[in-house]
Design a protein around this motif. Sequence first.
Motif, short mmCIF file in Angstrom:
data_model
loop_
_atom_site.label_atom_id
_atom_site.label_comp_id
_atom_site.label_asym_id
_atom_site.label_seq_id
_atom_site.Cartn_x
_atom_site.Cartn_y
_atom_site.Cartn_z
N SER A 246 0.83 -1.22 0.00
CA SER A 246 0.00 0.00 0.00
C SER A 246 0.86 1.26 0.00
O SER A 246 0.50 2.27 0.61
CB SER A 246 -0.93 0.00 1.22
OG SER A 246 -1.83 -1.07 1.18
N TYR A 247 1.98 1.20 -0.69
CA TYR A 247 2.84 2.38 -0.78
C TYR A 247 2.35 3.31 -1.89
O TYR A 247 1.56 2.91 -2.75
CB TYR A 247 4.29 1.96 -1.02
CG TYR A 247 4.50 1.18 -2.31
CD1 TYR A 247 4.81 1.83 -3.50
CD2 TYR A 247 4.40 -0.21 -2.32
CE1 TYR A 247 5.00 1.12 -4.68
CE2 TYR A 247 4.59 -0.92 -3.49
CZ TYR A 247 4.89 -0.25 -4.67
OH TYR A 247 5.07 -0.95 -5.83
N ALA A 248 2.83 4.54 -1.83
CA ALA A 248 2.49 5.50 -2.88
C ALA A 248 3.47 5.34 -4.03
O ALA A 248 4.69 5.33 -3.82
CB ALA A 248 2.55 6.92 -2.32
N ALA B 93 0.45 5.23 1.19
CA ALA B 93 -0.84 5.80 0.80
C ALA B 93 -1.92 5.01 1.55
O ALA B 93 -2.26 3.89 1.15
CB ALA B 93 -1.04 5.72 -0.70
N SER B 94 -2.41 5.58 2.61
CA SER B 94 -3.37 4.86 3.45
C SER B 94 -4.77 5.44 3.31
O SER B 94 -4.96 6.66 3.29
CB SER B 94 -2.94 4.94 4.93
OG SER B 94 -3.89 4.32 5.76
N ASP B 95 -5.74 4.56 3.19
CA ASP B 95 -7.14 4.98 3.14
C ASP B 95 -7.98 4.21 4.15
O ASP B 95 -9.20 4.08 4.01
CB ASP B 95 -7.72 4.82 1.74
CG ASP B 95 -7.53 3.42 1.18
OD1 ASP B 95 -7.08 2.53 1.95
OD2 ASP B 95 -7.80 3.20 -0.01
N PRO C 96 -6.32 8.75 -0.95
CA PRO C 96 -5.55 8.25 0.19
C PRO C 96 -4.72 9.36 0.83
O PRO C 96 -4.40 10.36 0.21
CB PRO C 96 -4.65 7.18 -0.44
CG PRO C 96 -5.27 6.85 -1.75
CD PRO C 96 -5.95 8.10 -2.22
N SER D 217 -2.00 -0.89 6.73
CA SER D 217 -2.59 -2.08 6.13
C SER D 217 -2.06 -3.33 6.82
O SER D 217 -1.04 -3.28 7.52
CB SER D 217 -2.27 -2.13 4.64
OG SER D 217 -0.92 -2.54 4.44
N GLN E 107 -1.00 8.02 -6.09
CA GLN E 107 -1.51 6.79 -6.70
C GLN E 107 -1.08 5.63 -5.81
O GLN E 107 0.10 5.42 -5.57
CB GLN E 107 -0.96 6.59 -8.12
CG GLN E 107 -1.48 5.31 -8.77
CD GLN E 107 -0.93 5.11 -10.18
OE1 GLN E 107 -0.28 6.00 -10.74
NE2 GLN E 107 -1.17 3.94 -10.74
N LYS E 108 -2.06 4.93 -5.30
CA LYS E 108 -1.77 3.81 -4.41
C LYS E 108 -1.34 2.59 -5.22
O LYS E 108 -1.91 2.30 -6.27
CB LYS E 108 -3.02 3.48 -3.58
CG LYS E 108 -2.81 2.45 -2.49
CD LYS E 108 -4.08 2.29 -1.67
CE LYS E 108 -3.89 1.26 -0.57
NZ LYS E 108 -5.11 1.11 0.25
N SER F 110 -3.65 14.63 -2.84
CA SER F 110 -3.81 13.66 -1.76
C SER F 110 -4.95 14.08 -0.83
O SER F 110 -5.44 15.21 -0.89
CB SER F 110 -2.51 13.54 -0.97
OG SER F 110 -2.30 14.71 -0.20
#
Length: 436
Positions: free
Chosen positions: A147-149, A161-163, A180, A204, A260-261, A271
Amino acid sequence: MAKNLVIFLTLISFLPLLCNSFSSENPSDRKILVLVDDLGIKSSHSIFFKSLQTRGFELDFKLAEDPKLTLKRYGKYLYDGLVLFSPSTKRLGGSLDSAAVLEFVDAGHDLILTADSSASDLIRDIATECGVDFDEDSEAKVIDHTSYAVSATDGDHTLIASDDFIKSDVILGSKKIEAPVLFQGIGHSLSSANSLGIKVLSASPAAYSANPNAKLSNPPSLTGATISLVSVVQARNNARVVISGSLDLFSNRLFKSAVQKAGTSIKHEKSGNEQFATELSKWVFHERGHLKAVNVRHHRVGETDEPAIYRINDEVEYSVEIYEWSGTSWVPYIANDVQLQFYMMSPYVLKNLSTDKKGLYSTIFKVPDVYGVFQFKVEYQRLGYTSLSLSKQIPVRPYRHNEYERFIPTAFPYYGASFSTMAGFFVFTIVYLYHK
């Protein structure tokens, strides 16, 4: 004449404190002390600061090691809120230390605390006292290979990039955060003994905390969804604390960055950091989720005056008005889970309060057939809202001797038993005396 002038100047000097002090009628913090370890943060994080100022907050920027720092003067606090954007500061200046910061929170004031990989023991100690434990490895960062950007420069996957947001409109607002949030910093966990802490932004299941520049020799101490990136704490006195493992999360650079995830084809032009930080600041500084209860009343049905004592089996009406602060005014609070307890050692009556959608909550109940000293209690705790604790004590007496009915229907079997015993004894006596 000179003496009067001195008194006048002294009173004038206290006017700003009185005007900016926290008020139950206007619960949003007004004056905020911002401590930074570099004054350059004032410009590198200017978007966040400007959002606070446009909402009416007065920000006082100072270096964290300023020898003249103080939170209160003559026993009165000078600020309503504190923002610690100084993760590397090893010692606060003036009269400030970790104990003073915690005392500030204990007095009902609010705090935003940020950290990063350079976090000092001071910052870690304050977080620990709030029930949050940062990774003990000073070189560790949160790493996520799923889940990195997507970035041309970040090869160690520490820009996440966390959602995974908390599902709470009162904390993060009703408008969904579509993009994210970019996070680069250290992770933390909530202490198992901390029942007041809440994860707002989580990592994540594939994330872990480790030194990105060294090979793993031992299993990471923090892994998966147990890692919290941003947490909040609402104390029992309704003081609010935000703890973030990333100072950059609030920076202009990440506010404006496209994101962008990894694993998705969707690229967001901006973002979710700015929306996330703005909404979170509204919550922590009581612009949202702050409740007050007024006009608590109770009386017998059909009456209006509040009695000094009730009698068992009385019909009682209880009412209270509850309002929520919208950031500018008080508006009716609408919910269906406010409960009343009629309490003596344990609840004898537990009823939901009905609402008229205009802030008034009420119910009617019958006093139990038990006398003693009772309490009307409303203990309301809901995620993200300030807690309400209302209590009114009232004695309950039994019937007086002249208040009972002359003949109680439930006692008819006992009446019948008494008279039948008398009749039986009379018949027995006649038979015994005259029977040959």
